[in-house]
Design a protein around this motif. Sequence first.
Motif, mmCIF file in Angstrom:
data_model
loop_
_atom_site.group_PDB
_atom_site.id
_atom_site.type_symbol
_atom_site.label_atom_id
_atom_site.label_comp_id
_atom_site.label_asym_id
_atom_site.label_seq_id
_atom_site.Cartn_x
_atom_site.Cartn_y
_atom_site.Cartn_z
ATOM 1 N N GLU A 231 0.825 -1.219 0.000
ATOM 2 C CA GLU A 231 0.000 0.000 0.000
ATOM 3 C C GLU A 231 0.856 1.265 0.000
ATOM 4 N N GLN A 232 2.114 1.128 0.359
ATOM 5 C CA GLN A 232 3.013 2.302 0.376
ATOM 6 C C GLN A 232 3.705 2.537 -0.964
ATOM 7 N N ILE A 233 3.332 1.773 -1.985
ATOM 8 C CA ILE A 233 3.996 1.917 -3.286
ATOM 9 C C ILE A 233 2.981 2.358 -4.336
ATOM 10 N N GLU A 234 3.229 3.511 -4.928
ATOM 11 C CA GLU A 234 2.351 4.005 -5.998
ATOM 12 C C GLU A 234 3.120 3.986 -7.317
ATOM 13 N N ILE A 235 2.485 3.470 -8.357
ATOM 14 C CA ILE A 235 3.141 3.466 -9.669
ATOM 15 C C ILE A 235 2.552 4.587 -10.523
ATOM 16 N N VAL A 236 3.422 5.377 -11.121
ATOM 17 C CA VAL A 236 2.988 6.492 -11.962
ATOM 18 C C VAL A 236 3.686 6.381 -13.316
ATOM 19 N N VAL A 237 2.924 6.469 -14.392
ATOM 20 C CA VAL A 237 3.530 6.430 -15.727
ATOM 21 C C VAL A 237 4.089 7.815 -16.054
ATOM 22 N N HIS A 238 5.373 7.809 -16.373
ATOM 23 C CA HIS A 238 6.071 9.060 -16.669
ATOM 24 C C HIS A 238 6.876 8.798 -17.944
ATOM 25 N N ARG A 239 6.320 9.251 -19.069
ATOM 26 C CA ARG A 239 6.824 8.845 -20.385
ATOM 27 C C ARG A 239 8.263 9.263 -20.653
ATOM 28 N N GLN A 240 8.731 10.342 -20.041
ATOM 29 C CA GLN A 240 10.049 10.873 -20.414
ATOM 30 C C GLN A 240 11.220 10.197 -19.682
ATOM 31 N N SER A 241 10.921 9.396 -18.644
ATOM 32 C CA SER A 241 11.978 8.738 -17.854
ATOM 33 C C SER A 241 13.072 9.712 -17.405
ATOM 34 N N VAL A 242 12.639 10.841 -16.851
ATOM 35 C CA VAL A 242 13.576 11.836 -16.316
ATOM 36 C C VAL A 242 13.522 11.817 -14.778
ATOM 37 N N VAL A 243 12.277 11.743 -14.246
ATOM 38 C CA VAL A 243 12.094 11.545 -12.803
ATOM 39 C C VAL A 243 12.195 10.035 -12.579
ATOM 40 N N HIS A 244 13.245 9.584 -11.900
ATOM 41 C CA HIS A 244 13.479 8.136 -11.823
ATOM 42 C C HIS A 244 12.725 7.455 -10.698
ATOM 43 N N SER A 245 12.146 8.199 -9.809
ATOM 44 C CA SER A 245 11.233 7.787 -8.737
ATOM 45 C C SER A 245 11.307 8.836 -7.647
ATOM 46 N N ALA A 246 10.416 8.716 -6.645
ATOM 47 C CA ALA A 246 10.340 9.741 -5.610
ATOM 48 C C ALA A 246 9.885 9.118 -4.295
ATOM 49 N N VAL A 247 10.120 9.872 -3.214
ATOM 50 C CA VAL A 247 9.716 9.425 -1.886
ATOM 51 C C VAL A 247 8.879 10.516 -1.244
ATOM 52 N N GLU A 248 7.750 10.127 -0.652
ATOM 53 C CA GLU A 248 6.931 11.089 0.088
ATOM 54 C C GLU A 248 7.142 10.850 1.579
ATOM 55 N N TYR A 249 7.320 11.955 2.326
ATOM 56 C CA TYR A 249 7.495 11.864 3.776
ATOM 57 C C TYR A 249 6.200 12.276 4.493
ATOM 58 N N ASN A 250 6.218 12.114 5.815
ATOM 59 C CA ASN A 250 5.010 12.379 6.603
ATOM 60 C C ASN A 250 4.486 13.807 6.481
ATOM 61 N N ASP A 251 5.389 14.755 6.159
ATOM 62 C CA ASP A 251 4.946 16.150 6.014
ATOM 63 C C ASP A 251 4.442 16.428 4.589
ATOM 64 N N TYR A 252 4.316 15.362 3.778
ATOM 65 C CA TYR A 252 3.876 15.427 2.371
ATOM 66 C C TYR A 252 4.863 16.152 1.470
ATOM 67 N N SER A 253 6.081 16.284 1.946
ATOM 68 C CA SER A 253 7.133 16.762 1.068
ATOM 69 C C SER A 253 7.548 15.563 0.220
ATOM 70 N N VAL A 254 7.664 15.784 -1.088
ATOM 71 C CA VAL A 254 8.051 14.701 -1.995
ATOM 72 C C VAL A 254 9.429 15.019 -2.571
ATOM 73 N N ILE A 255 10.349 14.080 -2.396
ATOM 74 C CA ILE A 255 11.701 14.269 -2.917
ATOM 75 C C ILE A 255 11.919 13.283 -4.059
ATOM 76 N N ALA A 256 12.329 13.821 -5.210
ATOM 77 C CA ALA A 256 12.530 12.965 -6.385
ATOM 78 C C ALA A 256 13.986 13.027 -6.821
ATOM 79 N N GLN A 257 14.404 12.031 -7.591
ATOM 80 C CA GLN A 257 15.738 12.069 -8.202
ATOM 81 C C GLN A 257 15.551 12.134 -9.710
#
Length: 382
Positions: A231-257
């Motif tokens: 339940e903690q894993i969300e899959i999102v289609v991102h056609r450009q493959s530039v955002v390689h994945s991201a993490v959301e923290y309890n404060d809803y800040s999302v950090i991506a690479q």
Amino acid sequence: MNKTVSVLGSTGSIGTQSLEVCEKHGFRVLGLSANNNIDLLEQQTRKFKPEYICTYNKENYSELKKRLSDTGVKVLCDMDGLCEISSLEQNDIVLNSVVGMVGLLPTLTAINAGKDVALANKETLVAGGEIVMSSAKEKGVTIYPVDSEHSAIFQCLQGNKREQLSKIILTASGGPFFKKTYDELKNVTKADALKHPNWSMGNKITIDSATLMNKGLEFIEAKWLFDLTPEQIEIVVHRQSVVHSAVEYNDYSVIAQLGVPDMKIPIQYALLYPDRLECPTKRLSLTDYGSLTFEKPDYETFKCLSSAIKAIKLGGAYPCLVNSANEEAVKAFLNDEIKFIEIGDIVSSVTEKFAPSRINCYDDVVKADNSARNYVRNIIGK
Ligand code: MN3
């Protein structure tokens, strides 16, 4: 950089890129292995001068030994050879980029020898996640993810508290058949399926990207690597493959690479961790892309994806069964024995047809693997 590395699967796409990274940073290459591409393995041996090499396919052994008789390299073969290389005392890290279930035992052997593993073999965690993670913990060994998505998550975890993570966002390119309907997929050819929009990879993983099985396997790997619930894993289609994945923290800040789609970046991070040095790749120019898009995956059309998620939710041997059935189905598709659409039909039948069973040791994995392969061969009639 003074690191000693062995690369299993050194002639594949990840393997050759790993050697580029080793060359760039002056690593010592201790061991190399290949299955069938002995021409390239010979070249790599002459260039990198490893002490040990292995051909998994025994039939290549005498030819390889003959060709390299003028060098001092020790030639090994078979699973024993892979395991010998992965447990060599001088290894600082073992990069495992072997394709398929074959990769599991060398990973376990490296862990038991107390060696850190840079992991590019998906099946290691998909089929043996429970036993691999518990032995790594027991031996105090670190598993560095090489896959771009897991590397991204690993990078987004640095400097943050793991227990304050709320979920991860696993990005998917969507593959060559994104937005196609089930009916449209009935007539796609092997050539269509082997054309990936962003990444150039081996045949098995390219087909897995077309069926989205690849993302299903990555979902399972992420669960084990980062100790998450499905339940903690969300899959999102991102056609450009530039955002390689991201993490959301309890404060809803999302950090991506982010970065250009080039495996050398995650390979290098796994081998150089925690250092960040110049990588033999291109820099990311966001304005060249202009816009980045994010969409939901189609779980109904891409049955492999939903089956993999279902398998990890059910637990036990199901992830292993689903993975082995997929390997066998993809092999049959590449041999023109079944149609593309049948891969998903076969894989999705596994969670219905098999009774629950547990994975407590390596032999349980082998047993599940065999029964799933026999099941698929029976369906195909071979
Ligand atoms: Mn990936």
